[in-house]
Design a protein around this motif. Structure first.
Motif, mmCIF file in Angstrom:
data_model
loop_
_atom_site.group_PDB
_atom_site.id
_atom_site.type_symbol
_atom_site.label_atom_id
_atom_site.label_comp_id
_atom_site.label_asym_id
_atom_site.label_seq_id
_atom_site.Cartn_x
_atom_site.Cartn_y
_atom_site.Cartn_z
ATOM 1 N N LEU A 152 55.154 38.097 17.020
ATOM 2 C CA LEU A 152 55.251 39.493 17.447
ATOM 3 C C LEU A 152 56.708 39.890 17.682
ATOM 4 O O LEU A 152 57.141 40.981 17.291
ATOM 5 C CB LEU A 152 54.431 39.711 18.717
ATOM 6 C CG LEU A 152 52.909 39.686 18.551
ATOM 7 C CD1 LEU A 152 52.225 39.777 19.907
ATOM 8 C CD2 LEU A 152 52.449 40.826 17.646
ATOM 9 N N ILE A 153 57.467 39.007 18.328
ATOM 10 C CA ILE A 153 58.891 39.277 18.560
ATOM 11 C C ILE A 153 59.621 39.398 17.228
ATOM 12 O O ILE A 153 60.438 40.303 17.020
ATOM 13 C CB ILE A 153 59.522 38.171 19.419
ATOM 14 C CG1 ILE A 153 58.914 38.183 20.833
ATOM 15 C CG2 ILE A 153 61.048 38.347 19.500
ATOM 16 C CD1 ILE A 153 59.357 37.022 21.700
ATOM 17 N N GLN A 154 59.319 38.483 16.310
ATOM 18 C CA GLN A 154 59.977 38.503 15.004
ATOM 19 C C GLN A 154 59.672 39.777 14.236
ATOM 20 O O GLN A 154 60.571 40.384 13.633
ATOM 21 C CB GLN A 154 59.555 37.297 14.176
ATOM 22 C CG GLN A 154 60.208 37.262 12.797
ATOM 23 C CD GLN A 154 59.726 36.110 11.952
ATOM 24 O OE1 GLN A 154 59.084 35.189 12.444
ATOM 25 N NE2 GLN A 154 60.029 36.155 10.670
ATOM 26 N N VAL A 155 58.418 40.204 14.234
ATOM 27 C CA VAL A 155 58.033 41.416 13.507
ATOM 28 C C VAL A 155 58.694 42.639 14.133
ATOM 29 O O VAL A 155 59.183 43.530 13.423
ATOM 30 C CB VAL A 155 56.498 41.574 13.479
ATOM 31 C CG1 VAL A 155 56.107 42.942 12.930
ATOM 32 C CG2 VAL A 155 55.873 40.475 12.632
ATOM 33 N N LEU A 156 58.736 42.711 15.464
ATOM 34 C CA LEU A 156 59.411 43.820 16.141
ATOM 35 C C LEU A 156 60.879 43.874 15.760
ATOM 36 O O LEU A 156 61.420 44.937 15.454
ATOM 37 C CB LEU A 156 59.279 43.666 17.662
ATOM 38 C CG LEU A 156 57.987 44.147 18.313
ATOM 39 C CD1 LEU A 156 58.001 43.816 19.801
ATOM 40 C CD2 LEU A 156 57.789 45.642 18.109
ATOM 41 N N PHE A 157 61.521 42.711 15.789
ATOM 42 C CA PHE A 157 62.935 42.647 15.427
ATOM 43 C C PHE A 157 63.152 43.055 13.973
ATOM 44 O O PHE A 157 64.064 43.822 13.654
ATOM 45 C CB PHE A 157 63.470 41.230 15.662
ATOM 46 C CG PHE A 157 64.885 41.024 15.233
ATOM 47 C CD1 PHE A 157 65.931 41.648 15.898
ATOM 48 C CD2 PHE A 157 65.182 40.217 14.143
ATOM 49 C CE1 PHE A 157 67.247 41.469 15.491
ATOM 50 C CE2 PHE A 157 66.494 40.033 13.736
ATOM 51 C CZ PHE A 157 67.531 40.654 14.411
ATOM 52 N N SER A 158 62.297 42.554 13.095
ATOM 53 C CA SER A 158 62.435 42.824 11.658
ATOM 54 C C SER A 158 62.254 44.300 11.337
ATOM 55 O O SER A 158 63.051 44.882 10.593
ATOM 56 C CB SER A 158 61.423 41.992 10.867
ATOM 57 O OG SER A 158 61.565 40.622 11.135
ATOM 58 N N GLY A 160 62.422 46.864 13.433
ATOM 59 C CA GLY A 160 63.453 47.660 14.090
ATOM 60 C C GLY A 160 64.745 47.667 13.295
ATOM 61 O O GLY A 160 65.351 48.711 13.066
ATOM 62 N N LEU A 239 63.867 39.319 22.256
ATOM 63 C CA LEU A 239 62.857 40.315 22.607
ATOM 64 C C LEU A 239 63.515 41.619 23.052
ATOM 65 O O LEU A 239 63.126 42.705 22.602
ATOM 66 C CB LEU A 239 61.959 39.784 23.723
ATOM 67 C CG LEU A 239 60.931 40.779 24.293
ATOM 68 C CD1 LEU A 239 60.001 41.276 23.191
ATOM 69 C CD2 LEU A 239 60.139 40.155 25.425
ATOM 70 N N SER A 242 65.056 43.277 20.096
ATOM 71 C CA SER A 242 64.003 43.841 19.241
ATOM 72 C C SER A 242 63.552 45.204 19.749
ATOM 73 O O SER A 242 63.393 46.154 18.972
ATOM 74 C CB SER A 242 62.810 42.890 19.183
ATOM 75 O OG SER A 242 63.173 41.638 18.657
ATOM 76 N N LEU A 243 63.336 45.299 21.050
ATOM 77 C CA LEU A 243 62.913 46.564 21.648
ATOM 78 C C LEU A 243 63.991 47.630 21.502
ATOM 79 O O LEU A 243 63.697 48.793 21.208
ATOM 80 C CB LEU A 243 62.566 46.353 23.125
ATOM 81 C CG LEU A 243 61.357 45.445 23.402
ATOM 82 C CD1 LEU A 243 61.209 45.191 24.894
ATOM 83 C CD2 LEU A 243 60.077 46.056 22.830
ATOM 84 N N CYS A 246 64.046 48.826 17.895
ATOM 85 C CA CYS A 246 62.897 49.693 17.617
ATOM 86 C C CYS A 246 63.128 51.096 18.163
ATOM 87 O O CYS A 246 62.786 52.094 17.510
ATOM 88 C CB CYS A 246 61.622 49.098 18.205
ATOM 89 S SG CYS A 246 60.973 47.679 17.287
#
Length: 264
Positions: A152-158, A160, A239, A242-243, A246
């Motif tokens: 989930l962290i990786q997908v958010l970072f990617s 964003g 994390l 990533s936020l 985003c």
């Protein structure tokens, strides 16, 4: 809230787009979607044979015969997901320029289609990898559940990073060209092919601090090689970043969504 409602209202459009892209990818192929299995399977086979048998590569912290293959595959497979989301994200509006000009729909569905397509590819490859570690006796047990928050962290970072680059790339085309080169260096500056402990002690904290993918990839490697949950403290910075990315991506998207159509 508005974007969530748009995604829900256009869920069939997203599903149809993902299905269409998958079909188009293999429409003139005799083996069709089977290539989605053969390509990663050949990759896992090559890494296992070349590194475990020919080069006799071993990890200092693991005595397992296929330890290095597991280490390498866990890093390469998850990096490929990151590279696909970011790589396609930076050209997402350029690639869909005609559709953006001719069809009226919430632009936010494009990143969702991208993530869904990348996720589908990842699920296929990751399933084969799970099969590999089951056959070789390297399955990490309950520690595998830790993959979910790391992913989930990786997908958010990617997404964003990819969406931010995608908006900028519409107005400054050099952004995409530069990042493609930068991504190659980024891969080798991330402990994927080599373990972290081969680096000088002074370099390790720097890599973990300035390279957000290092602790993320390291978390996967800890799960699959050491069969234990990662050090969650190392994932705090990725994390937060990533936020932030985003938020930046959404603000850029909202501010320039109408200008992008004219620029395209």
């Amino acid at each position: 809230m508005k974007y969530i409602q748009n995604l829900w209202q256009y869920r069939e459009f997203i599903r149809a787009s993902v299905k269409r892209e998958f079909q188009i990818k293999y429409q003139n192929s005799l083996l069709g979607g089977l290539w989605n299995v053969l390509n990663p399977l050949s990759m896992i086979f090559i890494y296992t044979v070349i590194f475990s048998q020919v080069m006799k590569a071993r990890l200092p912290e693991s005595d397992a015969f296929y330890g290095y293959s597991t280490y390498l595959c866990s890093g390469v497979i998850t990096w490929a997901l990151f590279a696909e989301i970011v790589g396609r994200g930076q050209t997402i509006f350029l690639d869909n320029a005609n559709m953006l000009k001719k069809i009226s729909f919430p632009r936010i569905v494009l990143p969702m289609i991208l993530v869904a397509n990348a996720g589908l590819n990842f699920i296929i490859i990751f399933s084969l990898f799970i099969g590999f570690i089951l056959i070789t006796g390297q399955f990490p047990g309950w520690a595998i559940m830790a993959v979910i928050p790391v992913l989930l962290i990786q997908v958010l970072f990617s997404i964003g990073l990819g969406l931010s680059l995608g908006v900028l790339n519409v107005f400054f085309r050099d952004v995409g060209q530069f990042f493609n080169i930068f991504l190659q260096f980024w891969f080798w500056l991330t402990p994927i092919v080599y373990p972290m402990n081969v680096l000088p002690e002074k370099i390790k904290p720097l890599i973990m601090t300035v390279n957000p993918m290092a602790p993320i990839i390291g978390a996967y490697q800890t799960i699959f090689v050491k069969a234990q949950a990662p050090n969650w403290d190392t994932l705090t910075s990725p994390l937060i970043l990533s936020l932030i990315l985003c938020i930046i991506a959404i603000r850029l998207f909202v501010k320039h969504s109408h200008e992008m159509v004219d620029e395209l």
